[in-house]
Structures are given as C-alpha cells and as structure tokens.
Design an enzyme around this catalytic site. Structure first.
Site, PDB file in Angstrom:
ATOM      1  N   GLU A 288       0.829  -1.208   0.000  1.00  0.00           N
ATOM      2  CA  GLU A 288       0.000   0.000   0.000  1.00  0.00           C
ATOM      3  C   GLU A 288       0.865   1.260   0.000  1.00  0.00           C
ATOM      4  O   GLU A 288       0.534   2.249  -0.662  1.00  0.00           O
ATOM      5  CB  GLU A 288      -0.938  -0.013   1.215  1.00  0.00           C
ATOM      6  CG  GLU A 288      -2.129   0.888   1.053  1.00  0.00           C
ATOM      7  CD  GLU A 288      -3.200   0.586   2.084  1.00  0.00           C
ATOM      8  OE1 GLU A 288      -4.182  -0.098   1.732  1.00  0.00           O
ATOM      9  OE2 GLU A 288      -3.060   1.009   3.245  1.00  0.00           O
ATOM     10  N   GLU A 291       1.946   1.687  -3.424  1.00  0.00           N
ATOM     11  CA  GLU A 291       0.808   2.104  -4.251  1.00  0.00           C
ATOM     12  C   GLU A 291       0.599   3.615  -4.091  1.00  0.00           C
ATOM     13  O   GLU A 291       0.362   4.328  -5.074  1.00  0.00           O
ATOM     14  CB  GLU A 291      -0.457   1.336  -3.807  1.00  0.00           C
ATOM     15  CG  GLU A 291      -1.648   1.559  -4.720  1.00  0.00           C
ATOM     16  CD  GLU A 291      -2.903   0.833  -4.239  1.00  0.00           C
ATOM     17  OE1 GLU A 291      -2.882   0.215  -3.147  1.00  0.00           O
ATOM     18  OE2 GLU A 291      -3.925   0.904  -4.951  1.00  0.00           O
ATOM     19  N   CYS A 308      -8.175  -2.084   4.439  1.00  0.00           N
ATOM     20  CA  CYS A 308      -7.961  -3.204   5.379  1.00  0.00           C
ATOM     21  C   CYS A 308      -9.233  -3.681   6.039  1.00  0.00           C
ATOM     22  O   CYS A 308      -9.258  -4.731   6.660  1.00  0.00           O
ATOM     23  CB  CYS A 308      -7.049  -2.794   6.516  1.00  0.00           C
ATOM     24  SG  CYS A 308      -5.575  -2.012   5.987  1.00  0.00           S
ATOM     25  N   SER A 328      -7.592   1.606  -2.180  1.00  0.00           N
ATOM     26  CA  SER A 328      -6.407   0.806  -2.474  1.00  0.00           C
ATOM     27  C   SER A 328      -6.825  -0.566  -2.991  1.00  0.00           C
ATOM     28  O   SER A 328      -7.797  -1.152  -2.517  1.00  0.00           O
ATOM     29  CB  SER A 328      -5.571   0.641  -1.204  1.00  0.00           C
ATOM     30  OG  SER A 328      -4.667  -0.428  -1.351  1.00  0.00           O
ATOM     31  N   LYS A 367     -15.180  -9.943   8.436  1.00  0.00           N
ATOM     32  CA  LYS A 367     -14.143 -10.788   7.834  1.00  0.00           C
ATOM     33  C   LYS A 367     -14.687 -12.168   7.492  1.00  0.00           C
ATOM     34  O   LYS A 367     -14.148 -12.859   6.637  1.00  0.00           O
ATOM     35  CB  LYS A 367     -12.924 -10.860   8.742  1.00  0.00           C
ATOM     36  CG  LYS A 367     -12.180  -9.512   8.782  1.00  0.00           C
ATOM     37  CD  LYS A 367     -10.682  -9.670   8.747  1.00  0.00           C
ATOM     38  CE  LYS A 367      -9.979  -8.382   8.364  1.00  0.00           C
ATOM     39  NZ  LYS A 367      -9.980  -7.370   9.418  1.00  0.00           N
ATOM     40  N   GLU A 370     -15.991 -11.409   4.142  1.00  0.00           N
ATOM     41  CA  GLU A 370     -14.899 -11.182   3.201  1.00  0.00           C
ATOM     42  C   GLU A 370     -14.271 -12.502   2.734  1.00  0.00           C
ATOM     43  O   GLU A 370     -13.991 -12.688   1.552  1.00  0.00           O
ATOM     44  CB  GLU A 370     -13.820 -10.315   3.865  1.00  0.00           C
ATOM     45  CG  GLU A 370     -12.620 -10.060   2.969  1.00  0.00           C
ATOM     46  CD  GLU A 370     -11.486  -9.355   3.708  1.00  0.00           C
ATOM     47  OE1 GLU A 370     -11.226  -9.692   4.876  1.00  0.00           O
ATOM     48  OE2 GLU A 370     -10.862  -8.469   3.108  1.00  0.00           O
ATOM     49  N   GLU A 375     -14.194 -13.441  -5.315  1.00  0.00           N
ATOM     50  CA  GLU A 375     -12.967 -12.977  -5.983  1.00  0.00           C
ATOM     51  C   GLU A 375     -11.718 -13.244  -5.140  1.00  0.00           C
ATOM     52  O   GLU A 375     -10.608 -13.019  -5.570  1.00  0.00           O
ATOM     53  CB  GLU A 375     -13.069 -11.486  -6.339  1.00  0.00           C
ATOM     54  CG  GLU A 375     -13.189 -10.519  -5.178  1.00  0.00           C
ATOM     55  CD  GLU A 375     -14.628 -10.236  -4.776  1.00  0.00           C
ATOM     56  OE1 GLU A 375     -15.489 -11.125  -4.965  1.00  0.00           O
ATOM     57  OE2 GLU A 375     -14.891  -9.144  -4.244  1.00  0.00           O
ATOM     58  N   CYS A 512     -10.246  -1.818  14.875  1.00  0.00           N
ATOM     59  CA  CYS A 512     -10.508  -3.229  15.186  1.00  0.00           C
ATOM     60  C   CYS A 512     -10.585  -3.513  16.692  1.00  0.00           C
ATOM     61  O   CYS A 512     -11.199  -4.492  17.096  1.00  0.00           O
ATOM     62  CB  CYS A 512      -9.435  -4.110  14.578  1.00  0.00           C
ATOM     63  SG  CYS A 512      -9.182  -3.792  12.835  1.00  0.00           S
TER      64      CYS A 512
END
Ligand code: SF4
Ligand code: SF4
Ligand code: SF4
Ligand code: FES
Length: 581
Positions: A288, A291, A308, A328, A367, A370, A375, A512
């Site tokens: 990142e 990036e 994230c 990102s 999560k 996710e 994908e 978190c």
C-alpha cells in the site's frame, strides 16, 4: 432534563438516597448515582449511544413526587433529592422485568449469552424467579441465512441499541424499529433477510445487544473438525486487536497483552502452525505504501483510501461506488495472509497446498463475509477457510478446558509469524496510517526516522487530520473511524473539496479494537485500554517498521520479487464492485 438549559460549568448539590453529591448540572441522574456508589439498573441505556429511554428500568423517585423519573435520560438540578430504592421504585422495576420475562424464551442454558447476559443478570439481581404471567415466548424463526450474523428476534428485548448503532453511528440503516408499544419490533426494510438489506456485516449491532438476540454465526465446529482430521495441515493467523481483548474472556483487565498465552492456547487447541496476521500487515504496508507513492508520482487517483477493513469495503461498494477508484487495491491483511499461506508457505515448507486449512481469528464479523467473497481465492484455493471471532476463540478455549491464565508464553512460528510494531498497531484507529508513514518516510527520503511515533494520528477521535513533512514534500493525511465519520471525508472527496493524499478508514468505531467480534461489554473505556495495550506492544518490539521485517524481506527476495510486482498483484491485490441494493 432539568428545568432550564443546563450548564456544564455549573456545579450543583443534590442528594441520592441521602448521600450528598456535587456534580456539573449536565450530569445524568444515573452518573450522579455512580458517584454516590449507587448502581442503578439499566437495560436500554448504553454509555456510547444516544439515550432512547424506552425500557423504564432505571426509574428513580424524586422526593415528594409520585411520578418516577428515568435516570438514564434526565439530568440533575440543584437541590434535587433522589431516592433509588423506595418500594415504588422496586415495584416499578420488577414490573418492567416481569413483563419482558413473560414473553422471553427461557432457554438460557442453550443461549450464546448464558452467564454474560444483561437480562439474566438483572433477573438474578432482582430475584425474579416466577413470572407474573404465564411464559409465552414469541415464535419467531431464527434468521441465519447470511452466514455471518444470526438474528434470534424472539430474544429481543426491544431496547433499540442495535438500531441506534446501525442508523446513527454507522449510518447504514439496515435495521429499524417498526410499530409501537406491544407490536414494536426491530426489523429490516420490508422484513427481508439481512443479506437483501444494506447490511455491511460490521457486527456493531451484536456488540451492543444486551441479550442473545444477535450474534455471529458459530464456525467453531468447522475448526474442531479440521483439527481432528489427520490428513489436514491446519494453520491459524491472529489479528492484532485480538491479543489485547481476549484476556477479558478470562477475567483479565481490558488491554492486557496476552500474545504469548494466545499463541500457547492455539497450539494447545491443536493447530499445526500458529502464525500472525501482523506478518501480512507488514506486507500490506509494503504494497500500500508503494501504491501511494506510485499514485503520487504518476498522477493516479488520489486520495488513496485504505482497504484493510472489510466492513468499510462493503460500505463503499454500497454507498459510495463512485469512489471505488480511490480505494487501495490491496487485499486486507487477513486475505493477503490467506493467499500467501496457500502459495508461498506450502512452497517453502514442502507441503501440499490442498491439505492446508487456513483459519483466522479476527475481532471482526465482516471478515467472515470477506473470506467468502468469490474474488478472494487467488492462490487457486479459498485463501481463508474459516474465520472465527475473538469470542468464538474464547469459546473453543473454554470447551477445551485448560486454564488460559496459567499458560506459559509461547512464540509464533516462522516465517508467517514474524512481524513488527508497525503491524501490531493496525488494530487501532490511526495505526495503519502510522505504520505506512513509518515506511513511506524512509522510502521517500532515504533517511532513517529519528522517532517512529506519529502521535498526531493516534487516539479515538472520529476524524483526525495530520500533515507530514517528507523532506520538504508535504503529505496531508486524514483518519476516520466509524462510518458516520467516514461519510464526512467521503462527501468532501466526492465534492472535490479536499487535498488529502492518503485516507485511513476503519469501519468500526475505534478501529478493530472495537470490532463487532470482540468480547461483549465493550465501551469507549474498554477500547481506550485495548488501544493503550497495542501501543505498548509496539514499543516492546525491537523492530517497529514494516520494511525492516526480515521475513517480509525474504518473502520479496524469494517469492514476490518486489512490491506491486506481477505476482504481488495476482496474490495480494483485488478489485471491488458496486453493490446495488
Ligand atoms: S438472552 Fe439472556 S435471558 Fe435470554 S435466554 Fe439468553 S441468556 Fe437467558
Ligand atoms: S451488522 Fe452493522 S450494518 Fe448490519 S445490521 Fe448490524 S450494525 Fe447494521
Ligand atoms: S436485537 Fe438486541 S440490541 Fe436490538 S433491540 Fe433487540 S435486544 Fe436490543
Ligand atoms: S435504561 Fe433508562 S429507560 Fe432504559
């Protein structure tokens, strides 16, 4: 409220059950009572949410008046005399409780909140043993078809906390209240299943629910099965915020750093390798950070926004799809870990990737969602097979029956267990930004940072701005935690009204440490303690910058080549899609 607009600087004198208290005029009766050492019972009230005052459990008497007042929604005023324990008060509270219990399922023994339920505690405190009315629980089917969040509305006590959280704090509005009085219920639009609503699976509703009406789908059995299968190689990763919260499940203070015991516990449970999401957090910074530099030097879409937090990703896909180019392309650390765990790791360890079961322990419910995204399986396998929350891990440890507090500290396995202080602070709001700055500074300037602490980006404030000087080159950054705060930044970006280069967004308030899968009973104070624990863990580590992680250097040398390489893109980056709801 008092009899006039109250003044926070005006100190008033009151008595509560005869105990004199001096406090600002803006103090709630509830908090004034605490100062006098008196705990007034509450049910709908939550310290971090706007007060709805619907349950009337917290009523107190005002000397000389018949009508009882709710302590959670009324401020004190000078000269007031409150009685919190009169026969009328006791009766009123008992009536409230008995009405709730009359229609509440009596199955505490099978309930996820057994021994940790606010209603059960109240019933115990009040000595309610026999409901006045025959117990007639509502027959409402449990909804668990979305695979992440379970809703057992028969247990709902209609406190409204989840709605307040979803509407006002997260500004998602997936759930709402419908009807009034006896018909009052918490529901989605048109009563459709959660997966057809705008729900982003943040789990913040679970975190504030006082009873067993909301909880995450329990996936512990899948993990027990994998561990019991001798043909499988079961590995586990642990997110940073888990290590400063898990101890609460075993009687430790919030913020206690339990990393060593956590590793020992996971080994005791039977995992073949105990790794750390922090390793992947360091990799995230490499990807990142580069990036960001790439976009800054080649005119890419700015500001770059972190990726994230999967609850945040769901949110941007649903509510701000026009800003997806700003996000990102980095996968979350959990998913980066998963991709490496089934590509780099088996190659290095000489293990058949097909035999690997990859488990993650997360403070997060999103999560779970996710890890099941189609994908996300770039290693050729599903990158992360099972996601457990901090609460589910605690459940497994309790089932196994060993004493967590007596475990000796153990160390993570190499190489995917080696990490830095930059990675551990990913668990709190501002941490990803600070970790990125610690690396980007050195990459851009070629100089060593004299002090790696970027205090300006720390803390639980909803929106934090900072400007960093990279040897004459100024970078403007901003951090938002909680989605209401995220909207403030996103609306500015949409309107073209900001000159930030880098934006950190965390879905959950506080980051978190305040995730929807953390131990129940989390408040702002709990989060502050967990945050302090993470910064302490960072200070105690010898390496505190991601690019200095020797295992990450080896990963690039032996496998990926360099950040943003073709292989990195294949394994560690992804794309997002607008969600039409
Ligand atoms: S929600 Fe609380 S009171 Fe209700 S069944 Fe579960 S533990 Fe018992
Ligand atoms: S998980 Fe989050 S978005 Fe979904 S209903 Fe709960 S608070 Fe709302
Ligand atoms: S689901 Fe839980 S938080 Fe929501 S209203 Fe019902 S009891 Fe309260
Ligand atoms: S706790 Fe005060 S009205 Fe519910």
């Amino acid at each position: 409220m008092g009899h006039h607009a109250s003044d926070p600087n005006k100190i008033v004198n009151i008595t509560i059950d005869g105990v004199p208290v001096s406090c600002p005029e803006t103090t709630l009766i509830l908090d004034a009572a605490k100062m006098a050492g008196i705990d007034i019972p509450v049910l709908c009230y939550h310290p971090d949410l706007k007060v709805r005052a619907t349950c009337r459990l917290c009523v107190v008497e005002l000397k000389g008046q018949k009508k009882l007042k709710t302590a959670c929604s009324n401020e004190v005023w000078d000269g007031a005399e409150f009685i919190t324990n009169s026969p009328a008060v006791r009766q009123a509270r008992k009536d409230v409780l008995e009405l709730i219990l009359a229609e509440h399922p009596q199955d505490c023994l099978q309930c996820v909140r057994n021994t940790n339920c606010e209603l059960q505690q109240l019933a115990r405190d009040f000595g309610v043993s026999k409901p006045l009315f025959a117990n007639q629980p509502k027959q409402i089917p449990i909804e668990d078809s979305n695979g992440v969040i379970v809703r057992d509305m028969a247990k709902c006590v209609k406190c409204g906390r989840c709605v307040e959280m979803c509407q006002e704090v997260q500004t998602v509005g997936a759930i709402n209240t419908a009807h009034r009085s006896v018909e009052y219920e918490v529901t989605t639009a048109f009563d459709r299943p959660l997966q057809d609503s705008t729900c982003i699976y943040c789990g913040q509703c679970i975190a504030v629910c006082p009873v067993g009406a909301l909880y995450e789908k329990d996936d512990t059995e899948k993990v027990w099965q994998a561990i019991g299968d001798s043909d499988k190689h079961v590995i586990v990763q642990v997110a940073p915020a888990v290590r400063v919260a898990l101890g609460e499940e075993f009687g430790l203070e919030p913020g206690s750093i339990t990393t060593g015991k956590l590793v020992a516990a996971l080994r005791r449970l039977g995992f073949d390798k105990v790794f750390d999401t922090d390793f992947a957090a360091d990799v995230t910074i490499m990807e990142e950070g580069n990036e960001l530099l790439e976009r800054m030097s080649h005119g890419g879409t700015l500001p770059l926004i972190t990726s994230c937090s999967p609850g945040w990703i769901n949110f941007v896909e649903t509510f701000y799809p026009d800003l997806l180019d700003n996000v990102s392309t980095c996968k979350s650390p959990q998913q980066m870990f998963g991709a490496l765990a089934k590509s780099y790791y088996p190659e290095k360890a000489g293990i058949d990737a097909a035999k690997i079961v990859s488990v993650s322990i997360m403070p997060c419910t999103a999560k779970k969602y996710e890890s099941a995204r189609p994908e996300i399986n770039s290693s050729g396998y599903r990158d992360v097979d099972v996601v457990l929350t901090t609460r589910e891990l605690a459940r497994m440890i309790k089932q196994a029956g060993f004493d967590f507090n007596k475990l000796s500290n153990a160390e993570f396995d190499a190489p995917l267990g080696i990490s830095t202080g930059a990675a551990v602070i990913f668990g709190t709001s501002g941490g990803v930004m600070e970790a990125a700055l610690r690396t980007v500074y050195e990459v851009v300037t070629g100089k060593e940072l004299a002090n790696v602490d970027f205090e300006g980006v720390r803390g639980l404030t909803g929106v934090k701005e900072a400007e960093v000087d990279l040897d004459g080159k100024k970078v403007k950054v901003v951090i938002a935690n909680g989605l209401k705060n995220a909207r403030v930044i996103l609306d500015k970006i949409r309107a073209g009204e900001c000159d930030y280069q880098f934006v950190e967004i965390m879905c959950c308030p506080g980051g978190c440490i305040g995730g929807g899968g953390q131990p129940w009973g989390t408040t702002q104070a709990t989060k502050e303690a967990r945050m302090a624990g993470l910064y302490q863990a960072d200070r105690e580590l010898s390496i505190r910058q991601s690019h200095k992680n020797p295992a990450v250097k080896a990963l690039y040398d032996e496998f990926l080549g360099k950040p943003l390489s073709h292989k990195s893109h294949e394994l560690l980056h992804t794309h997002y899609h607008p969600k039409h709801k």
